[in-house]
Design a protein around this motif. Structure first.
Motif, PDB file in Angstrom:
ATOM      1  N   VAL A 115     -21.718  87.065  67.441  1.00  0.00           N
ATOM      2  CA  VAL A 115     -22.182  88.213  66.642  1.00  0.00           C
ATOM      3  C   VAL A 115     -23.697  88.217  66.463  1.00  0.00           C
ATOM      4  O   VAL A 115     -24.232  89.087  65.778  1.00  0.00           O
ATOM      5  CB  VAL A 115     -21.499  88.239  65.252  1.00  0.00           C
ATOM      6  N   ARG A 116     -24.389  87.295  67.084  1.00  0.00           N
ATOM      7  CA  ARG A 116     -25.839  87.199  66.868  1.00  0.00           C
ATOM      8  C   ARG A 116     -26.552  88.501  67.203  1.00  0.00           C
ATOM      9  O   ARG A 116     -27.471  88.918  66.481  1.00  0.00           O
ATOM     10  CB  ARG A 116     -26.406  86.045  67.698  1.00  0.00           C
ATOM     11  N   TYR A 134     -32.007  79.302  61.218  1.00  0.00           N
ATOM     12  CA  TYR A 134     -31.983  78.475  60.006  1.00  0.00           C
ATOM     13  C   TYR A 134     -31.655  79.285  58.752  1.00  0.00           C
ATOM     14  O   TYR A 134     -31.586  78.705  57.662  1.00  0.00           O
ATOM     15  CB  TYR A 134     -33.318  77.757  59.835  1.00  0.00           C
ATOM     16  N   GLY A 135     -31.453  80.576  58.875  1.00  0.00           N
ATOM     17  CA  GLY A 135     -31.069  81.411  57.744  1.00  0.00           C
ATOM     18  C   GLY A 135     -30.255  82.590  58.249  1.00  0.00           C
ATOM     19  O   GLY A 135     -30.482  83.088  59.360  1.00  0.00           O
ATOM     20  N   ILE A 136     -29.298  83.045  57.440  1.00  0.00           N
ATOM     21  CA  ILE A 136     -28.483  84.200  57.801  1.00  0.00           C
ATOM     22  C   ILE A 136     -28.932  85.382  56.956  1.00  0.00           C
ATOM     23  O   ILE A 136     -28.806  85.351  55.724  1.00  0.00           O
ATOM     24  CB  ILE A 136     -26.982  83.929  57.558  1.00  0.00           C
ATOM     25  N   PRO A 137     -29.485  86.438  57.579  1.00  0.00           N
ATOM     26  CA  PRO A 137     -29.979  87.578  56.796  1.00  0.00           C
ATOM     27  C   PRO A 137     -28.863  88.222  55.982  1.00  0.00           C
ATOM     28  O   PRO A 137     -27.725  88.336  56.437  1.00  0.00           O
ATOM     29  CB  PRO A 137     -30.502  88.544  57.867  1.00  0.00           C
ATOM     30  N   LEU A 316     -19.130  84.169  53.971  1.00  0.00           N
ATOM     31  CA  LEU A 316     -19.711  85.213  53.134  1.00  0.00           C
ATOM     32  C   LEU A 316     -20.596  86.170  53.916  1.00  0.00           C
ATOM     33  O   LEU A 316     -20.484  87.391  53.782  1.00  0.00           O
ATOM     34  CB  LEU A 316     -20.497  84.576  51.986  1.00  0.00           C
ATOM     35  N   TRP A 317     -21.499  85.640  54.751  1.00  0.00           N
ATOM     36  CA  TRP A 317     -22.526  86.484  55.351  1.00  0.00           C
ATOM     37  C   TRP A 317     -22.289  86.814  56.821  1.00  0.00           C
ATOM     38  O   TRP A 317     -23.086  87.531  57.427  1.00  0.00           O
ATOM     39  CB  TRP A 317     -23.898  85.843  55.161  1.00  0.00           C
ATOM     40  N   VAL A 318     -21.189  86.322  57.400  1.00  0.00           N
ATOM     41  CA  VAL A 318     -20.825  86.694  58.766  1.00  0.00           C
ATOM     42  C   VAL A 318     -19.449  87.355  58.794  1.00  0.00           C
ATOM     43  O   VAL A 318     -19.284  88.438  59.368  1.00  0.00           O
ATOM     44  CB  VAL A 318     -20.848  85.474  59.717  1.00  0.00           C
ATOM     45  N   GLU A 319     -18.463  86.729  58.155  1.00  0.00           N
ATOM     46  CA  GLU A 319     -17.093  87.224  58.254  1.00  0.00           C
ATOM     47  C   GLU A 319     -16.762  88.313  57.238  1.00  0.00           C
ATOM     48  O   GLU A 319     -16.082  89.289  57.580  1.00  0.00           O
ATOM     49  CB  GLU A 319     -16.128  86.049  58.096  1.00  0.00           C
ATOM     50  N   ARG A 338     -26.377  93.649  59.423  1.00  0.00           N
ATOM     51  CA  ARG A 338     -25.701  93.809  60.708  1.00  0.00           C
ATOM     52  C   ARG A 338     -25.782  95.264  61.153  1.00  0.00           C
ATOM     53  O   ARG A 338     -25.472  96.189  60.406  1.00  0.00           O
ATOM     54  CB  ARG A 338     -24.261  93.326  60.611  1.00  0.00           C
ATOM     55  N   LEU A 339     -26.167  95.473  62.399  1.00  0.00           N
ATOM     56  CA  LEU A 339     -26.372  96.821  62.925  1.00  0.00           C
ATOM     57  C   LEU A 339     -25.098  97.641  62.865  1.00  0.00           C
ATOM     58  O   LEU A 339     -25.129  98.837  62.565  1.00  0.00           O
ATOM     59  CB  LEU A 339     -26.892  96.742  64.359  1.00  0.00           C
ATOM     60  N   SER A 340     -23.961  97.012  63.166  1.00  0.00           N
ATOM     61  CA  SER A 340     -22.701  97.757  63.172  1.00  0.00           C
ATOM     62  C   SER A 340     -22.337  98.240  61.782  1.00  0.00           C
ATOM     63  O   SER A 340     -21.795  99.346  61.617  1.00  0.00           O
ATOM     64  CB  SER A 340     -21.581  96.880  63.741  1.00  0.00           C
TER      65      SER A 340
END
Length: 418
Positions: A115-116, A134-137, A316-319, A338-340
């Motif tokens: 998903v990057r 090193y960080g998830i927006p 939390l921040w990806v799924e 996330r663009l989507s």
């Protein structure tokens, strides 16, 4: 004054000043597995604290304690990362280059497998070092140019697509009651940052790690900002500064540089009588420019539960895309990272909001990771002298290039601990 997410976009200000509030433990019962501490800075938007507590409570593989940190959040986290009593997971305007190079944060690249490419690259880039994340927006905030449709139409002015057109429009839109443009009470010296250079086709730091604005055309662009300041078409000394849309909705200015967070209020006050634009291009190699920023979630290298902390961040921040959309749009007005998610969010699909999403995707840029505090201060000081004092842009930029070059050499000599 309570500072919200917009503060990270103030040029050179990082996360800005934070007002004090009481810490909150969120919850420390329920769930199973290890106890994790998750730190956030204080948000100005009502409901945000309860929302993140609710998210934490929904994670069943650990007992997550949310802490709403008082005081200067950046200083607190910087100190806490050096101890074993700091957070496992923490919100960060970064992480900073120093935190990465000193091994204070955990690499999170694997959390974005598959998903990057769905994360806005403009905000993921500053959280990436040597190809590793090193960080998830969390969300995207942005600045943009608001314009009053009726005032432009009455003056026979088209929405400006170039910096020269913006200067001309500001002059034509100025009359006895209304100024043409508001860039902040200092004429844009504090908020614009590297945006004019970006609009002229230059980067603060190039892909190969050099100062990206050692060019006479860059100096010419900054000289045009001085023309604006010295003229009579800029609003100066407004009751509220650039981050507040009051001057725009009250008719004190026909155009204002502000942030996406202001859009709901502008729409409430003006209805459909406004539009938004990126900062306009300048020169032969110019391009529209939209400054963006994002807080991210990071994991402390001193955590005793690194893997559970990483699993929680991924959850939390990806799924949990539902939580991500809720966090962006239910408490203030922001764009999902996330663009989507940004593309299908109902509140972002029409009108100026949809334009803003498109601008962020097509023209968004953020201060690069290698743009150190020393480099940023040198540039900001020079920009202020150019705009407010009429200092020679070419001479000022030469000095900044020398400072930035020295900084880039310094940081390249620092190696991350193995």
């Amino acid at each position: 004054m309570t500072i919200s997410r917009r503060a990270l976009l103030a040029a050179g200000a990082g996360a800005g000043l934070l007002t004090a509030c009481g810490a909150n433990t969120g919850r420390d019962d329920g769930g199973s597995g290890p106890r994790l501490s998750h730190w956030y800075h204080q948000y100005g938007e009502p409901g945000t604290e309860r929302a993140v507590q609710r998210y934490a409570a929904a994670f069943k593989k650990a007992r997550v304690s949310v802490q709403w940190r008082p005081g200067n959040y950046d200083q607190q986290t910087a100190a806490a990362l050096l101890t074993d009593s700091g957070p496992d997971v923490f919100e960060v305007n970064g992480p900073t280059l120093d935190q990465i190079q000193q091994g204070q944060v955990v690499e999170l690249t694997d959390l974005l497998a598959g998903v990057r490419d769905d994360f806005n690259p403009a905000v993921l880039g500053p959280m990436t070092y040597e190809g590793k994340v090193y960080g998830i927006p969390q969300v995207v905030d942005m600045q943009l140019l608001y314009y009053r449709k009726s005032l432009l139409r009455d003056a026979g002015v088209e929405p400006p697509a170039t910096l020269d057109a913006l200067i001309d429009a500001a002059a034509r839109l100025t009359d006895g009651e209304t100024k043409g443009l508001f860039l902040g009470n200092d004429g844009g010296a504090g908020v614009l940052g590297g945006t004019p250079l970006r609009a002229a086709g230059f980067d603060l730091v190039t892909a190969d790690g050099a100062a990206g604005f050692d060019d006479p055309a860059a100096a010419r662009t900054l000289g045009k900002l001085r023309r604006l300041y010295a003229g009579k078409s800029l609003l100066l000394g407004a009751p509220a500064d650039w981050s507040d849309p009051s001057a725009f909705v009250q008719g004190l200015t026909a155009m204002q540089w502000c942030g996406l967070w202001a859009l709901p209020r502008v729409r409430e006050e003006l209805g459909d009588d406004f539009g938004v634009l990126p900062f306009p291009a300048d020169g032969a190699r110019g391009r529209p420019a939209v400054p963006v920023g994002a807080y991210g979630a990071a994991v402390s290298a001193r955590s005793g539960h690194r893997e559970p902390a990483k699993e929680y961040v991924k959850w939390l921040w990806v799924e949990r895309t539902d939580f991500q959309t809720d966090f962006a749009l239910s408490y203030g007005f922001h764009i999902p990272a996330r663009l989507s998610l940004a593309a299908k969010a109902g509140r972002l699909r029409t009108g100026p909001a949809a334009d803003a999403v498109r601008f962020a995707a097509d023209h968004g840029y953020a201060q690069p990771l290698l743009w150190t505090p020393a480099a940023r201060t040198a540039y900001q000081d020079a920009l202020s002298r150019i705009i407010k004092d009429g200092a020679d842009p070419a001479r000022e930029l030469r000095a900044v290039v020398a400072k930035v070059t020295a900084e880039l050499k310094r940081v390249r000599r620092v190696k991350k601990p193995s």
